[in-house]
Every structure is written in C-alpha cells, then in structure tokens.
Design a protein around this motif. Structure first.
Motif, PDB file in Angstrom:
ATOM      1  N   LEU A   1       0.851  -1.189   0.000  1.00 14.75           N
ATOM      2  CA  LEU A   1       0.000   0.000   0.000  1.00 14.75           C
ATOM      3  C   LEU A   1       0.885   1.237   0.000  1.00 14.75           C
ATOM      4  CD1 LEU A   1      -2.962  -0.695   2.453  1.00 14.75           C
ATOM      5  CD2 LEU A   1      -3.150   0.328   0.183  1.00 14.75           C
ATOM      6  N   TYR A   2       0.746   2.052  -1.024  1.00 13.51           N
ATOM      7  CA  TYR A   2       1.457   3.322  -1.106  1.00 13.51           C
ATOM      8  C   TYR A   2       0.455   4.428  -0.813  1.00 13.51           C
ATOM      9  CZ  TYR A   2       5.024   0.478  -3.310  1.00 13.51           C
ATOM     10  OH  TYR A   2       5.958  -0.495  -3.552  1.00 13.51           O
ATOM     11  N   TYR A   3       0.826   5.357   0.039  1.00 15.49           N
ATOM     12  CA  TYR A   3      -0.099   6.418   0.408  1.00 15.49           C
ATOM     13  C   TYR A   3       0.678   7.673   0.795  1.00 15.49           C
ATOM     14  CZ  TYR A   3       1.126   5.321   5.258  1.00 15.49           C
ATOM     15  OH  TYR A   3       1.828   5.128   6.439  1.00 15.49           O
ATOM     16  N   THR A   4      -0.043   8.773   0.849  1.00 13.87           N
ATOM     17  CA  THR A   4       0.522  10.058   1.242  1.00 13.87           C
ATOM     18  C   THR A   4       0.025  10.417   2.632  1.00 13.87           C
ATOM     19  OG1 THR A   4       0.500  10.810  -1.056  1.00 13.87           O
ATOM     20  CG2 THR A   4       0.634  12.509   0.653  1.00 13.87           C
ATOM     21  N   ALA A   5       0.895  10.986   3.457  1.00 10.69           N
ATOM     22  CA  ALA A   5       0.490  11.449   4.794  1.00 10.69           C
ATOM     23  C   ALA A   5       1.502  12.461   5.302  1.00 10.69           C
ATOM     24  CB  ALA A   5       0.380  10.277   5.764  1.00 10.69           C
ATOM     25  N   GLY A   6       1.120  13.156   6.386  1.00  8.60           N
ATOM     26  CA  GLY A   6       2.002  14.143   6.985  1.00  8.60           C
ATOM     27  C   GLY A   6       1.962  14.096   8.492  1.00  8.60           C
ATOM     28  N   ALA A   7       2.790  14.933   9.093  1.00  7.29           N
ATOM     29  CA  ALA A   7       2.891  14.958  10.551  1.00  7.29           C
ATOM     30  C   ALA A   7       1.954  15.967  11.180  1.00  7.29           C
ATOM     31  CB  ALA A   7       4.331  15.276  10.962  1.00  7.29           C
TER      32      ALA A   7
END
Length: 346
Positions: free
Chosen positions: A108-114
């Motif tokens: 699973l490739y995904y985008t996220a941030g802190a």
C-alpha cells in the motif's frame, strides 16, 4: 418482442456512433449508473484472483472494498486496513492510497504528513503477505523517497517495465518552490529507491497552470495491447473546475529515467463537461473488465461547479478505447444517472 425491439435499437444506435460512444439504454440488468459511491476522491482499483479491490482518500485511515464487479461497489463492505499512530509522521492528511501486488506480496502506497501543514506530506509504504489484502496484517515499511531530496511528495504509484519497478510521484523541487512536478526513480525493493529522482514533467501549458500553485499530480500508468506505456496525470489545481487529465507517452524502447524519452500531449485528454455534471475530473485509475476484453477508467469529479477538493468528489467509471495509432481515447465524462452498459463479462 420487446427484447427484440431493444436489441434492434441498440444495434442502430451503435452503428452510427464512434467506438468511444457507450451504449445507453433503460435495461437495468445489463447497465449501471454513475457515480459508484456518493463520496470517493482519488479512487484506485486493482484486480486479482477474480476480485476488484477499491480504495479512495478518507483523510484519516486506509479503507479497502472488495467486490466481484465494479458496478456493485456500493454493496462492498469497507474494511479498515490501517490506521496511523496518533502523533506520528504519517498521521495526518492521509491521501491517495494505492494497492500494488509486487514480489508475491501486497504493498500500500499512500501520502500522509505529521501536521496540518501540508509541507510535511510524504509518501509511505505498508506491506501485507496475505493472499487477500482485506485480511492479514500490514507492516509499516516507512517513508519511500529520494533521501537527498526530502521535500513535499504525494501520489506515489508503480511502473512495472522490462523486469524493473519504478516509483513515480508528484513533488516539489525544493523546500521553497511549491510547483508540483512529476518525478521517477528505479526501485531497489518495494519500499526503497535505487536511484536519485528524475523530473519527467512540470506544468508548461496554460491548461496545466490553472490555479496557484501550478500542479502536475496523480500519475497513473496505462498500457495498450502492444505494451506501449502511457502516464496519465492530473493537471491544474484540484480546487478548480479545470482539473483535468493529461498524458505522457514513453518512447518505444525508451528509458523511463530519461526525461527526453517521455512525450507530453499538447492538450488535456479528459476534461470537464458541465452539461454532464462533471467538474474537475481527475486523479484516476485503470482496470480491465472481468473477461479482460475492455479497458476502463475510474476517476473522480464534482457534480457542480465550485466544489473544489472536498467530499463532493465521487468515483465514476467508463470504458476507454484505443485509436489506430495506439493512443487511448477517453471520450468525455459521461452524464450522471444515465444507464451505461456494464463492463464485458459482468
């Protein structure tokens, strides 16, 4: 007799239309209507072992739906595959999940941030060895990216080409320039890059520069029957009605890491259709019909103008065809609530 009249009508309707014109009828058994779900930004589909696995952006987790047919997606039960650890680097703004089957495992490739600050957005990877990705457990493999250019990076996807895997994503050239460009790198394994990133596209045409900052994002791979490689991406701001799909084509026997080997189409290949209630169509995926005979696109769009990047975006599907020169023909976004012939083999 009614059935015979319907078939005659369908044959006459298709005889005078181009290959990209779908069959629209009142037959509910062999047709469906868009949208597939009320909400579904950044939709993604992959098929394996007779099932389709569908994902879209939720913002706070990764959810998978499993279905035998895409037109029955509304009946598929959502399964929460992964939720972040609160306060972690990948705990906020979870976007654009994509499921890929590589080396006999699911990734699973995904985008996220802190934080809510979008400057912290990066791409991450999860791994699952189960045969069915809605079961088993997901192992966090961490961030994937060019360690020498650790800037804003979103919308990761994978190109499998001539026995090698390549990671493609949208990102910034520096910490201060917020133009979104498309980058590629060869992968050492499903969570590590083997080469530095290479820029293969930046907003250059006026239709790619609607909204500030200028945007190229959502890269997705499409191949024709002869395995020619097309990269279909989203151009202009998703907050505008003019978010649209654009195209790069890899030259025959080309090297994906050579920018000059990617040829950009001078016009968008799929754009808004106000008369059909499709505003800002983009961030797509591709899948085959159950019998493997047809190519289909899944994409999101808003039903009305001015709705931006929110949850008004719904997932829609329609068939694509191929021109004589091997390029894909996406047609125009089809009208909502019109009955469309189901994918072949359903």
């Amino acid at each position: 007799m009614k059935k015979n009249i319907l078939w005659i009508f369908l044959l006459l309707a298709t005889a005078g239309n181009s290959q990209t014109t779908p069959i629209i009828s009142t037959d509910t058994a062999s047709t469906f209507t868009n949208p597939l779900l009320v909400v579904g930004p950044d939709p993604w589909v992959i098929s394996k072992d007779g099932f389709y696995y569908y994902l879209h952006t939720t913002g706070n987790s990764i959810v998978i739906r499993k279905t035998k047919t895409m037109t029955a997606l509304k009946s598929a039960q959502p399964v929460v595959a992964w939720q972040p650890t609160p306060g972690s680097a990948n705990s906020k703004n979870i976007w654009a999940p994509e499921l890929h089957y590589l080396n006999k495992k699911w990734y699973l490739y995904y985008t996220a941030g802190a934080t809510a600050n979008l400057a912290t957005q990066r791409t991450y990877v999860l791994e699952n060895a189960a045969a069915d990705p809605t079961t088993g457990s997901w192992t966090d493999k961490g961030q994937i990216g060019d360690t020498a250019a650790n800037f804003f990076a979103i919308d990761g996807t994978v190109l499998e080409y001539k026995g090698k895997n390549y990671f493609i994503w949208s990102g910034h050239i520096s910490a201060t320039d917020n133009t979104q460009r498309l980058y590629i790198a060869r992968m050492a394994d499903p969570w590590t890059l083997a080469t530095p990133r290479v820029e293969i596209s930046a907003p250059t045409y006026a239709w790619e520069k609607i909204g500030t900052p200028n945007v190229n994002e959502g890269p997705e791979i499409l191949q024709n029957a002869k395995k020619a490689v097309f990269l279909i991406y989203s151009a202009s701001g998703c907050w505008t009605d003019d978010y649209a799909l654009a195209q790069l084509r890899l030259k025959k026997k080309g090297d994906p890491l050579q920018p000059s080997h990617w040829e950009k189409a001078p016009l968008p290949v799929f754009s808004k259709s106000p008369e059909n209630s499709a505003f800002g169509p983009g961030h797509n995926g591709f899948f085959k019909s159950p019998d493997g005979k047809e190519d289909w696109i899944i994409y999101h769009a808003n039903p009305s103008a001015g709705q931006g990047c929110g949850n008004a975006r719904s997932p829609r599907i329609q068939r694509i065809t191929w021109r004589a020169d091997g390029t894909p023909d996406f047609g125009v976004p089809l009208p909502l609530d019109k009955r469309i012939k189901k994918p072949s083999g359903e």
